[in-house]
Design a protein around this motif. Structure first.
Motif, short mmCIF file in Angstrom:
data_model
loop_
_atom_site.label_atom_id
_atom_site.label_comp_id
_atom_site.label_asym_id
_atom_site.label_seq_id
_atom_site.Cartn_x
_atom_site.Cartn_y
_atom_site.Cartn_z
N HIS A 104 0.64 -1.27 -0.08
CA HIS A 104 0.02 0.01 -0.04
C HIS A 104 0.84 1.16 -0.08
O HIS A 104 0.51 2.15 -0.79
N PHE A 105 2.06 1.10 0.70
CA PHE A 105 2.95 2.30 0.79
C PHE A 105 3.62 2.62 -0.56
O PHE A 105 3.65 3.77 -1.04
N VAL A 106 4.11 1.53 -1.33
CA VAL A 106 4.77 1.76 -2.55
C VAL A 106 3.59 2.17 -3.51
O VAL A 106 3.88 3.18 -4.43
N ASP A 107 2.25 1.66 -3.54
CA ASP A 107 1.31 1.94 -4.39
C ASP A 107 1.01 3.63 -4.22
O ASP A 107 0.91 4.23 -5.10
N PHE A 108 0.98 4.13 -3.16
CA PHE A 108 0.77 5.22 -2.49
C PHE A 108 1.74 6.33 -3.41
O PHE A 108 1.47 7.26 -3.96
N ILE A 109 3.16 5.92 -3.13
CA ILE A 109 4.20 6.62 -3.44
C ILE A 109 4.11 6.75 -5.08
O ILE A 109 4.35 7.74 -5.70
N ILE A 110 4.07 5.46 -5.76
CA ILE A 110 4.20 5.69 -7.25
C ILE A 110 2.87 6.15 -7.91
O ILE A 110 3.14 7.01 -8.70
N ARG A 111 1.73 6.01 -7.16
CA ARG A 111 0.54 6.49 -7.98
C ARG A 111 0.46 8.07 -7.75
O ARG A 111 0.02 8.82 -8.77
N ASN A 112 1.21 8.77 -6.69
CA ASN A 112 1.01 10.04 -6.39
C ASN A 112 2.24 10.88 -6.83
O ASN A 112 2.00 12.03 -7.26
N PHE A 113 3.41 10.20 -6.96
CA PHE A 113 4.53 11.10 -7.23
C PHE A 113 5.17 10.75 -8.53
O PHE A 113 6.15 11.14 -8.92
N TYR A 114 4.72 9.37 -9.17
CA TYR A 114 5.22 9.07 -10.48
C TYR A 114 4.03 8.55 -11.20
O TYR A 114 4.21 7.39 -11.64
N HIS A 115 3.10 9.28 -11.18
CA HIS A 115 1.91 8.93 -11.67
C HIS A 115 1.79 8.40 -13.40
O HIS A 115 1.19 7.32 -13.72
N THR A 116 2.92 9.08 -14.09
CA THR A 116 2.72 8.79 -15.72
C THR A 116 3.43 7.16 -15.52
O THR A 116 3.04 6.29 -16.37
N ALA A 117 4.36 6.75 -14.53
CA ALA A 117 5.05 5.61 -14.80
C ALA A 117 4.08 4.64 -14.13
O ALA A 117 3.82 3.53 -14.63
N TYR A 118 3.10 5.20 -13.03
CA TYR A 118 2.16 4.15 -12.61
C TYR A 118 1.18 3.78 -13.63
O TYR A 118 0.93 2.51 -13.77
N SER A 119 0.78 4.74 -14.45
CA SER A 119 -0.31 4.43 -15.51
C SER A 119 0.19 3.34 -16.73
O SER A 119 -0.36 2.48 -16.85
N LYS A 120 1.62 3.29 -16.56
CA LYS A 120 2.34 2.34 -17.51
C LYS A 120 2.76 1.10 -16.85
O LYS A 120 2.43 -0.02 -17.49
N TYR A 121 2.88 1.01 -15.77
CA TYR A 121 3.57 -0.08 -14.95
C TYR A 121 2.73 -0.79 -14.12
O TYR A 121 3.17 -1.61 -13.26
N CYS A 122 1.48 -0.12 -13.58
CA CYS A 122 0.94 -0.68 -12.35
C CYS A 122 0.46 -1.99 -12.48
O CYS A 122 0.65 -2.81 -11.26
N SER A 123 0.38 -2.49 -13.57
CA SER A 123 -0.03 -3.87 -13.56
C SER A 123 1.39 -4.96 -13.31
O SER A 123 0.87 -6.06 -13.13
N GLU A 124 2.30 -4.40 -13.38
CA GLU A 124 3.48 -5.14 -13.04
C GLU A 124 4.15 -5.02 -11.79
O GLU A 124 5.12 -5.66 -11.35
N ILE A 125 3.45 -4.20 -11.07
CA ILE A 125 3.78 -3.96 -9.41
C ILE A 125 2.73 -4.95 -8.75
O ILE A 125 1.39 -4.52 -8.78
N ARG A 126 3.31 -5.95 -7.99
CA ARG A 126 2.41 -6.64 -7.28
C ARG A 126 1.54 -5.84 -6.16
O ARG A 126 2.10 -5.28 -5.45
N LYS A 127 0.36 -6.69 -5.81
CA LYS A 127 -0.54 -5.98 -4.82
C LYS A 127 -0.89 -7.10 -3.81
O LYS A 127 -0.95 -8.20 -4.03
N TYR A 128 -0.87 -6.50 -2.42
CA TYR A 128 -1.29 -7.48 -1.44
C TYR A 128 -2.43 -6.82 -0.56
O TYR A 128 -2.27 -5.53 -0.49
N PRO A 129 -3.13 -7.55 0.03
CA PRO A 129 -4.29 -7.04 0.96
C PRO A 129 -3.61 -6.57 2.45
O PRO A 129 -2.37 -6.97 2.68
N ASN A 130 -4.35 -5.61 2.91
CA ASN A 130 -3.92 -4.98 4.11
C ASN A 130 -4.55 -6.09 5.32
O ASN A 130 -5.91 -6.32 5.35
#
Length: 221
Positions: free
Chosen positions: A175-201
């Motif tokens: 969740h922390f990595v998602d928060f950082i990438i989504r908000n401060f590297y949004h262009t890259a997030y849109s391109k690579y979000c599917s390649e960064i693994r997600k885990y439940p809280n």
């Protein structure tokens, strides 16, 4: 049940994903360190983090972190990301999750022609951008916490000593990595979000009833 080994595996997986996408260009993989009295920490080394609390210029804090390699990974624009978790047996008692942007982006902004061909750099080339450090802290210590004034889980922005925005629970690494990438590297997030693994809280809520009456941040499950 979340524990130190799960956190370790999650951080390692996320680090691998950021390397693969090219969003980080330097990294340190964490270790599990066992301490007396059933205390177990997931961190990059027994280096301590008291420098974050010192009354020194931000640039000095950043340079000291970089010099001591006090980061899990260094982003493409020089920002440092650090994640530390401490458990007492299976109970989380502390975490510190830091995003420390480079205090000087002139290296990138003065030579933007070198980076414009790669759209993962678009978010860091704006001349009007101001870098701001932030930190998600979790401190489950009855001697330190106090509703609203010092929430168990909170966000500090800009190193302001009394900035503690309540957060509903501890923040998992994903969740922390998602928060950082989504908000401060949004262009890259849109391109690579599917390649960064997600885990439940898997952390339970720690928000005090009083804190529900003020602005707070909700960590999704």
């Amino acid at each position: 049940m979340i524990n130190a080994n799960k956190i370790l595996r999650q951080i390692n997986s996320l680090t691998e994903d950021l390397i693969t996408t090219g969003l980080c260009d330097d990294q340190n993989f964490p270790h599990v360190i066992t301490k007396p009295k059933n205390i177990v920490s997931v961190c990059i080394g027994n280096l301590g983090t008291t420098i974050f609390l010192k009354n020194v210029p931000y640039k000095e804090i950043y340079n000291e972190m970089r010099k001591r390699r006090l980061f899990n990974f260094k982003m493409i624009d020089g920002a440092l990301v650090l994640m530390e978790y401490t458990f007492n047996k299976r109970e989380l008692v502390h975490h510190r999750l830091c995003f420390f942007p480079s205090p000087d982006l002139l290296e990138y902004q003065s030579h933007e022609e070198l980076y414009l061909e790669d759209d993962i750099y678009l978010d860091i080339l704006s001349k009007q951008m101001v870098t701001v450090p932030l930190r998600f802290d979790f401190e489950n210590d009855s001697d330190k916490v106090c509703p609203i004034e010092h929430p168990i889980s909170h966000l500090t922005i800009g190193q302001y000593s009394n900035c503690r925005i309540p957060v509903t629970s501890a923040m998992p690494p994903s969740h922390f990595v998602d928060f950082i990438i989504r908000n401060f590297y949004h262009t890259a997030y849109s391109k690579y979000c599917s390649e960064i693994r997600k885990y439940p809280n898997e952390f339970g809520q720690t928000l005090y009833e009083e804190e529900k009456g003020v602005t707070y941040i909700a960590v999704p499950s």
